[in-house]
Design a protein around this motif. Structure first.
Motif, PDB file in Angstrom:
ATOM      1  N   HIS A 214      -4.998  -2.190   3.191  1.00 23.29           N
ATOM      2  CA  HIS A 214      -5.778  -3.262   2.559  1.00 23.29           C
ATOM      3  C   HIS A 214      -5.666  -4.578   3.320  1.00 23.29           C
ATOM      4  CE1 HIS A 214      -6.664  -0.717  -0.791  1.00 23.29           C
ATOM      5  NE2 HIS A 214      -5.406  -0.594  -1.153  1.00 23.29           N
TER       6      HIS A 214
ATOM      7  N   THR B  89       0.840  -1.196   0.000  1.00 17.69           N
ATOM      8  CA  THR B  89       0.000   0.000   0.000  1.00 17.69           C
ATOM      9  C   THR B  89       0.877   1.249   0.000  1.00 17.69           C
ATOM     10  OG1 THR B  89      -1.661  -1.237   1.238  1.00 17.69           O
ATOM     11  CG2 THR B  89      -1.946   1.136   1.125  1.00 17.69           C
TER      12      THR B  89
ATOM     13  N   HIS C 145      -7.208   4.097   7.158  1.00 19.76           N
ATOM     14  CA  HIS C 145      -8.270   3.507   6.327  1.00 19.76           C
ATOM     15  C   HIS C 145      -7.781   3.093   4.953  1.00 19.76           C
ATOM     16  CE1 HIS C 145     -10.047   6.231   9.362  1.00 19.76           C
ATOM     17  NE2 HIS C 145     -10.723   5.133   9.606  1.00 19.76           N
ATOM     18  N   ASN C 146      -6.546   3.451   4.613  1.00 21.40           N
ATOM     19  CA  ASN C 146      -5.988   3.033   3.322  1.00 21.40           C
ATOM     20  C   ASN C 146      -5.445   1.615   3.354  1.00 21.40           C
ATOM     21  OD1 ASN C 146      -5.973   5.545   1.476  1.00 21.40           O
ATOM     22  ND2 ASN C 146      -5.250   6.314   3.452  1.00 21.40           N
TER      23      ASN C 146
ATOM     24  N   LYS D 123      -8.812   1.536  12.885  1.00 25.48           N
ATOM     25  CA  LYS D 123     -10.030   1.652  12.073  1.00 25.48           C
ATOM     26  C   LYS D 123     -11.265   1.549  12.965  1.00 25.48           C
ATOM     27  CE  LYS D 123      -8.201  -0.425   7.800  1.00 25.48           C
ATOM     28  NZ  LYS D 123      -8.140  -1.682   7.013  1.00 25.48           N
TER      29      LYS D 123
ATOM     30  N   SER E  72      -6.867   9.610  10.562  1.00 25.25           N
ATOM     31  CA  SER E  72      -8.106   9.521   9.778  1.00 25.25           C
ATOM     32  C   SER E  72      -8.047  10.338   8.496  1.00 25.25           C
ATOM     33  CB  SER E  72      -9.299  10.008  10.610  1.00 25.25           C
ATOM     34  OG  SER E  72      -9.514   9.148  11.701  1.00 25.25           O
ATOM     35  N   GLY E  73      -6.918  10.942   8.207  1.00 18.71           N
ATOM     36  CA  GLY E  73      -6.809  11.798   7.021  1.00 18.71           C
ATOM     37  C   GLY E  73      -6.584  11.004   5.750  1.00 18.71           C
ATOM     38  N   LYS E  74      -6.144  11.723   4.723  1.00 15.22           N
ATOM     39  CA  LYS E  74      -5.964  11.120   3.397  1.00 15.22           C
ATOM     40  C   LYS E  74      -5.017   9.919   3.400  1.00 15.22           C
ATOM     41  CE  LYS E  74      -6.907  14.837   0.126  1.00 15.22           C
ATOM     42  NZ  LYS E  74      -6.300  15.788  -0.808  1.00 15.22           N
TER      43      LYS E  74
ATOM     44  N   ALA F  49     -12.864  13.158  13.913  1.00 17.12           N
ATOM     45  CA  ALA F  49     -11.945  12.237  14.563  1.00 17.12           C
ATOM     46  C   ALA F  49     -11.548  11.126  13.605  1.00 17.12           C
ATOM     47  CB  ALA F  49     -12.565  11.647  15.805  1.00 17.12           C
TER      48      ALA F  49
ATOM     49  N   GLY G  17       2.069   1.845  -3.517  1.00 15.68           N
ATOM     50  CA  GLY G  17       1.110   2.412  -4.457  1.00 15.68           C
ATOM     51  C   GLY G  17       0.578   3.771  -4.045  1.00 15.68           C
ATOM     52  N   ASN G  18       0.732   4.119  -2.786  1.00 14.97           N
ATOM     53  CA  ASN G  18       0.127   5.329  -2.246  1.00 14.97           C
ATOM     54  C   ASN G  18       1.136   6.043  -1.348  1.00 14.97           C
ATOM     55  OD1 ASN G  18      -1.411   7.259  -0.963  1.00 14.97           O
ATOM     56  ND2 ASN G  18      -2.902   5.828  -0.095  1.00 14.97           N
ATOM     57  N   PRO G  19       1.935   6.928  -1.937  1.00 15.29           N
ATOM     58  CA  PRO G  19       3.041   7.548  -1.186  1.00 15.29           C
ATOM     59  C   PRO G  19       2.589   8.358   0.026  1.00 15.29           C
ATOM     60  CG  PRO G  19       3.235   7.973  -3.543  1.00 15.29           C
ATOM     61  CD  PRO G  19       1.883   7.374  -3.328  1.00 15.29           C
ATOM     62  N   ASP G  20       1.315   8.751   0.066  1.00 16.24           N
ATOM     63  CA  ASP G  20       0.825   9.517   1.215  1.00 16.24           C
ATOM     64  C   ASP G  20       0.527   8.636   2.428  1.00 16.24           C
ATOM     65  OD1 ASP G  20       0.900  11.836  -0.273  1.00 16.24           O
ATOM     66  OD2 ASP G  20      -1.166  11.619  -0.978  1.00 16.24           O
TER      67      ASP G  20
END
Lengths: 110, 244
Positions: B207, B162, B204-205, B230, B198-200, B244, B165-168
């Motif tokens: 998998h 993850t 929650h990113n 989560k 809980s941000g970008k 939150a 694929g998602n540098p953030d």
């Protein structure tokens, strides 16, 4: 990319879809047992508020769920970000909703 | 019966991000030998310009992690015998991080994300306050204890697809530390931690692919910690804390 709000929307739409998917498959299997024709099926669904709500809610849940899921793939595998990514998500959601709701109208409106 | 080959064929990634290359060295093989021993042999006996990091050599400091035959490992505690494929080793800097030179990865993004996840202590007591009693039997403490042996080696971060694929994405280590602090009775900023994860790029990113737990050299399970985050963020959101 996937914040709490999108996460909740995707999980909740999945939760909503579980009974709809099971119901949809069960009805399909049941309906073809006696060799029902298309006209006979439409005769039962058209004008039925129950089937309109069933498939109408199903379409909304699918549009939300699939749009967010494809957003994740577009970001992680396609490298899309920012407004392009948001636009893609909303576009996919709107397309799925439009196509789905047309089908619901065709099947459930009198 | 297999015999230990006398020579290891060791391919090492060299150079800076602008010009990466692979170089192969023949290194004497020994019965007892770690991957860090091999890298050190190359630096001392073959090419003194080879850059790499290590400090404690006993699996405490977390500075010697590298990719070994495509897998992130703590090289000081990794026996060559267990990882060499037909007498060959392929060694590179940690994945998912910028390369500074040779085997040295830039750890800045990794530690910046610890700060971004609020994975730092937020004091709840003053100098004159009593100690907070910490008992191992307390369920929250027991949950925190599962994650506190992290040595910041970055192996989970390198293993995480993850992150790739998602540098953030904040990554397993930072989120696990946030989870231990959330369960620590001495930490005063529960809402701040929940908002930060809980941000970008937040929890929650994830998998739940589990590479973090698979490769953690200390057998920790960041995936479990992230699942806990989560759960708690959703619970807080239902409770009315929308941010939150």
């Amino acid at each position: 990319m996937l914040d709490l709000r999108l996460y909740m929307a995707q999980r909740l739409s999945a939760l909503v879809m579980v009974p709809f998917v099971l119901g949809h498959i069960a009805v399909m299997i049941y309906a073809i047992q006696g060799g029902l024709s298309t006209a006979e099926i439409l005769g039962r669904t058209q004008g039925s508020l129950l089937w309109f709500l069933f498939y109408g809610t199903f379409v909304i849940a699918v549009s939300v769920h699939a749009a967010i899921g494809l957003r994740v793939i577009a970001h992680e595998w396609g490298g899309l970000r920012g407004r392009v990514l948001d636009g893609l998500m909303w576009g996919i959601g709107a397309c799925l909703f439009y196509v789905g709701i047309l089908a619901v109208f065709a099947v459930a409106l009198p | 019966m297999t015999t230990t080959p006398n020579i290891l064929r060791v391919t090492v990634q060299r150079g800076t991000a602008a010009a990466l290359r692979q170089e192969t060295f023949d290194v004497p093989a020994y019965e007892n030998q770690t991957v860090l021993d091999v890298v050190t042999w190359i630096q001392q006996m073959a090419d003194p310009t080879l850059s790499y990091r290590f400090a404690c050599r006993v699996g405490m400091c977390g500075s010697c992690a590298m990719m070994v035959n495509g897998v992130p490992r703590w090289t000081c505690r990794t026996h060559v015998k267990k990882v060499a494929a037909d007498g060959e080793l392929d060694i590179g800097p940690l994945r998912n991080l910028p390369v500074i030179k040779d085997l040295v990865a830039d750890m800045d993004p990794f530690f910046d994300k610890w700060v971004a996840a609020e994975a730092r202590h937020h004091p709840s007591a003053e100098r004159d306050d009593d100690f907070d009693p910490v008992t191992a039997q307390d369920p929250a403490r027991a949950e925190a204890d599962l994650g506190i042996e992290c040595i910041n080696c970055g192996i989970c971060y390198a293993a995480c697809d993850t992150v790739a694929g998602n540098p953030d994405y904040l990554g397993p280590a930072a989120l696990q530390r946030a989870w231990t602090l959330l369960n620590d009775s001495r930490d005063a900023d529960r809402d701040g931690i929940l908002a930060a994860v809980s941000g970008k790029g937040g929890c929650h990113n994830c998998h739940s692919m589990g590479s973090c737990a698979q490769y953690c050299p200390n057998d920790l399970n960041p995936m479990r910690a992230i699942a806990g985050l989560k759960r708690e963020t959703v619970r807080a959101a239902w409770g009315g804390k929308r941010d939150a």
